[in-house]
Design a protein around this motif. Structure first.
Motif, mmCIF file in Angstrom:
data_model
loop_
_atom_site.group_PDB
_atom_site.id
_atom_site.type_symbol
_atom_site.label_atom_id
_atom_site.label_comp_id
_atom_site.label_asym_id
_atom_site.label_seq_id
_atom_site.Cartn_x
_atom_site.Cartn_y
_atom_site.Cartn_z
ATOM 1 N N LEU A 1 0.829 -1.204 0.000
ATOM 2 C CA LEU A 1 0.000 0.000 0.000
ATOM 3 C C LEU A 1 0.868 1.261 0.000
ATOM 4 O O LEU A 1 0.586 2.217 -0.730
ATOM 5 C CB LEU A 1 -0.927 -0.005 1.215
ATOM 6 C CG LEU A 1 -1.850 1.216 1.369
ATOM 7 C CD1 LEU A 1 -2.737 1.394 0.141
ATOM 8 C CD2 LEU A 1 -2.699 1.080 2.628
ATOM 9 N N ILE A 2 1.910 1.254 0.802
ATOM 10 C CA ILE A 2 2.823 2.406 0.843
ATOM 11 C C ILE A 2 3.458 2.623 -0.525
ATOM 12 O O ILE A 2 3.564 3.764 -1.008
ATOM 13 C CB ILE A 2 3.904 2.200 1.924
ATOM 14 C CG1 ILE A 2 3.274 2.248 3.320
ATOM 15 C CG2 ILE A 2 5.003 3.248 1.803
ATOM 16 C CD1 ILE A 2 4.211 1.859 4.443
ATOM 17 N N LYS A 3 3.871 1.541 -1.163
ATOM 18 C CA LYS A 3 4.467 1.633 -2.497
ATOM 19 C C LYS A 3 3.487 2.257 -3.485
ATOM 20 O O LYS A 3 3.861 3.098 -4.323
ATOM 21 C CB LYS A 3 4.881 0.234 -2.961
ATOM 22 C CG LYS A 3 5.595 0.220 -4.305
ATOM 23 C CD LYS A 3 6.019 -1.201 -4.665
ATOM 24 C CE LYS A 3 6.721 -1.226 -6.025
ATOM 25 N NZ LYS A 3 7.131 -2.616 -6.395
ATOM 26 N N GLN A 4 2.196 1.864 -3.377
ATOM 27 C CA GLN A 4 1.180 2.416 -4.267
ATOM 28 C C GLN A 4 0.981 3.911 -4.015
ATOM 29 O O GLN A 4 0.887 4.718 -4.953
ATOM 30 C CB GLN A 4 -0.143 1.672 -4.043
ATOM 31 C CG GLN A 4 -1.302 2.162 -4.884
ATOM 32 C CD GLN A 4 -1.092 1.892 -6.365
ATOM 33 O OE1 GLN A 4 -1.229 0.774 -6.822
ATOM 34 N NE2 GLN A 4 -0.751 2.930 -7.128
ATOM 35 N N ILE A 5 0.929 4.286 -2.741
ATOM 36 C CA ILE A 5 0.744 5.698 -2.390
ATOM 37 C C ILE A 5 1.906 6.547 -2.904
ATOM 38 O O ILE A 5 1.708 7.642 -3.445
ATOM 39 C CB ILE A 5 0.583 5.850 -0.859
ATOM 40 C CG1 ILE A 5 -0.738 5.225 -0.408
ATOM 41 C CG2 ILE A 5 0.639 7.325 -0.444
ATOM 42 C CD1 ILE A 5 -0.886 5.107 1.096
ATOM 43 N N ILE A 6 3.114 6.037 -2.746
ATOM 44 C CA ILE A 6 4.293 6.791 -3.201
ATOM 45 C C ILE A 6 4.287 6.938 -4.719
ATOM 46 O O ILE A 6 4.689 7.974 -5.265
ATOM 47 C CB ILE A 6 5.594 6.103 -2.731
ATOM 48 C CG1 ILE A 6 5.627 6.033 -1.205
ATOM 49 C CG2 ILE A 6 6.816 6.848 -3.255
ATOM 50 C CD1 ILE A 6 5.400 7.363 -0.507
ATOM 51 N N SER A 7 3.804 5.921 -5.426
ATOM 52 C CA SER A 7 3.714 6.035 -6.889
ATOM 53 C C SER A 7 2.735 7.138 -7.277
ATOM 54 O O SER A 7 2.978 7.888 -8.233
ATOM 55 C CB SER A 7 3.285 4.704 -7.503
ATOM 56 O OG SER A 7 1.924 4.409 -7.228
ATOM 57 N N TRP A 8 1.632 7.268 -6.529
ATOM 58 C CA TRP A 8 0.687 8.359 -6.792
ATOM 59 C C TRP A 8 1.322 9.713 -6.475
ATOM 60 O O TRP A 8 1.085 10.695 -7.176
ATOM 61 C CB TRP A 8 -0.585 8.175 -5.949
ATOM 62 C CG TRP A 8 -1.425 7.013 -6.375
ATOM 63 C CD1 TRP A 8 -1.512 6.467 -7.628
ATOM 64 C CD2 TRP A 8 -2.297 6.250 -5.545
ATOM 65 N NE1 TRP A 8 -2.384 5.404 -7.622
ATOM 66 C CE2 TRP A 8 -2.890 5.248 -6.364
ATOM 67 C CE3 TRP A 8 -2.645 6.286 -4.209
ATOM 68 C CZ2 TRP A 8 -3.803 4.329 -5.871
ATOM 69 C CZ3 TRP A 8 -3.566 5.372 -3.704
ATOM 70 C CH2 TRP A 8 -4.126 4.400 -4.529
ATOM 71 N N ALA A 9 2.117 9.753 -5.406
ATOM 72 C CA ALA A 9 2.791 11.004 -5.032
ATOM 73 C C ALA A 9 3.724 11.463 -6.151
ATOM 74 O O ALA A 9 3.815 12.663 -6.449
ATOM 75 C CB ALA A 9 3.564 10.813 -3.729
ATOM 76 N N HIS A 10 4.413 10.522 -6.788
ATOM 77 C CA HIS A 10 5.312 10.871 -7.900
ATOM 78 C C HIS A 10 4.513 11.355 -9.115
ATOM 79 O O HIS A 10 4.954 12.277 -9.819
ATOM 80 C CB HIS A 10 6.172 9.671 -8.279
ATOM 81 C CG HIS A 10 7.308 9.412 -7.340
ATOM 82 N ND1 HIS A 10 8.368 10.282 -7.184
ATOM 83 C CD2 HIS A 10 7.554 8.367 -6.493
ATOM 84 C CE1 HIS A 10 9.217 9.804 -6.294
ATOM 85 N NE2 HIS A 10 8.754 8.643 -5.849
ATOM 86 N N VAL A 11 3.351 10.732 -9.348
ATOM 87 C CA VAL A 11 2.503 11.166 -10.463
ATOM 88 C C VAL A 11 2.051 12.609 -10.248
ATOM 89 O O VAL A 11 2.093 13.433 -11.168
ATOM 90 C CB VAL A 11 1.268 10.231 -10.594
ATOM 91 C CG1 VAL A 11 0.243 10.835 -11.561
ATOM 92 C CG2 VAL A 11 1.689 8.851 -11.065
ATOM 93 N N VAL A 12 1.627 12.902 -9.023
ATOM 94 C CA VAL A 12 1.165 14.255 -8.698
ATOM 95 C C VAL A 12 2.303 15.253 -8.821
ATOM 96 O O VAL A 12 2.132 16.369 -9.329
ATOM 97 C CB VAL A 12 0.562 14.294 -7.274
ATOM 98 C CG1 VAL A 12 0.303 15.730 -6.836
ATOM 99 C CG2 VAL A 12 -0.720 13.485 -7.232
#
Length: 252
Positions: free
Chosen positions: A83-94
């Protein structure tokens, strides 16, 4: 968070071990496993326990609690690192394309809470409003799940007493047939086996299920807190590395 994990062999082994220990002990003491099978005692204990739980619980809570029992063998996925990995991927997209880029992920996500968080982020919601909205959903879901898990705890409380009720009914049958010795055996069997069913059903099935469901609910709550904290951090425009470092605190 909506994905199911593989079969929980720990639960399977524990349940099998409990029943094998009881039946094996009966055989080692010179008894017969068949003597533990009494339809009347089973009907009294299981039917009485289910009836008592239905009386105290709304039908929606009861049905949801029964459905949740499958978590004992197939628990919801608990993988905070994923889940953390997924959240960080969204943070990079943003960080690269802006909050609106997250709208493309909304249709892909199946978990309702995650979908709502992504939509709120894509809509440009402030971090405090996003957190407030998602925490309401989490609180309501947690309350529903804990209420449903309590039906197993309630069953664990009722079953032994109903087992004693079955024992008394069996003894009444014995007293009514003292003049007919051939009927005494069945009455005595129902009396003792009903007590075994009541105590066994409570302590080998209901209470362990209730406690395990509570543990699973707590795990899911941690996952939800990671999600909310991570999404609020994205809404605040925080650095992905800082977000990851903070979220790793949930995994200690």
């Amino acid at each position: 968070m909506d994905k199911k994990s593989n079969l929980d062999f720990n639960s399977v082994f524990g349940l099998l071990l409990a029943f094998v220990a009881v039946i094996g002990g009966q055989i080692l003491e010179g008894g017969h496993a068949g003597s533990l099978i009494q339809a009347a005692a089973f009907l009294i204990v299981i039917g009485g326990t289910v009836g008592a739980v239905l009386l105290q619980s709304p039908i929606k809570v009861f049905v949801r609690g029964v459905k949740m029992a499958k978590w004992i063998f197939f628990p919801p996925n608990y993988s905070p690192q994923s889940l953390i990995k997924q959240i960080i991927s969204w943070a990079h997209v943003v960080r690269k394309d802006g909050l609106l880029a997250l709208e493309a992920y909304v249709p892909i996500v199946k978990d309702p809470l995650m979908k709502k968080g992504l939509q709120l982020l894509a809509d440009g919601s402030a971090a405090d409003k996003l957190r407030e909205s998602m925490e309401i959903d989490i609180s309501m879901l947690e309350n529903q799940q804990r209420q449903s898990a309590r039906i197993w705890e309630a069953a664990g409380g009722y079953a032994p007493t109903i087992g004693i009720l079955g024992a008394v009914l069996g003894l009444i049958q014995v007293m009514e047939n003292l003049s007919e010795p051939n009927l005494l055996g069945s009455g005595i069997a129902v009396a003792f086996v009903a007590t075994i069913y009541g105590v066994g059903f409570a302590n080998l099935v209901c209470l362990p299920i209730a406690n395990k469901l509570k543990s699973i609910i707590n795990e899911q709550l941690i996952m939800q807190e990671i999600l909310v904290d991570g999404m609020a951090a994205i809404a605040n425009g925080e650095n992905p590395r800082f977000i990851e470092s903070r979220l790793q605190g949930y995994c200690i």
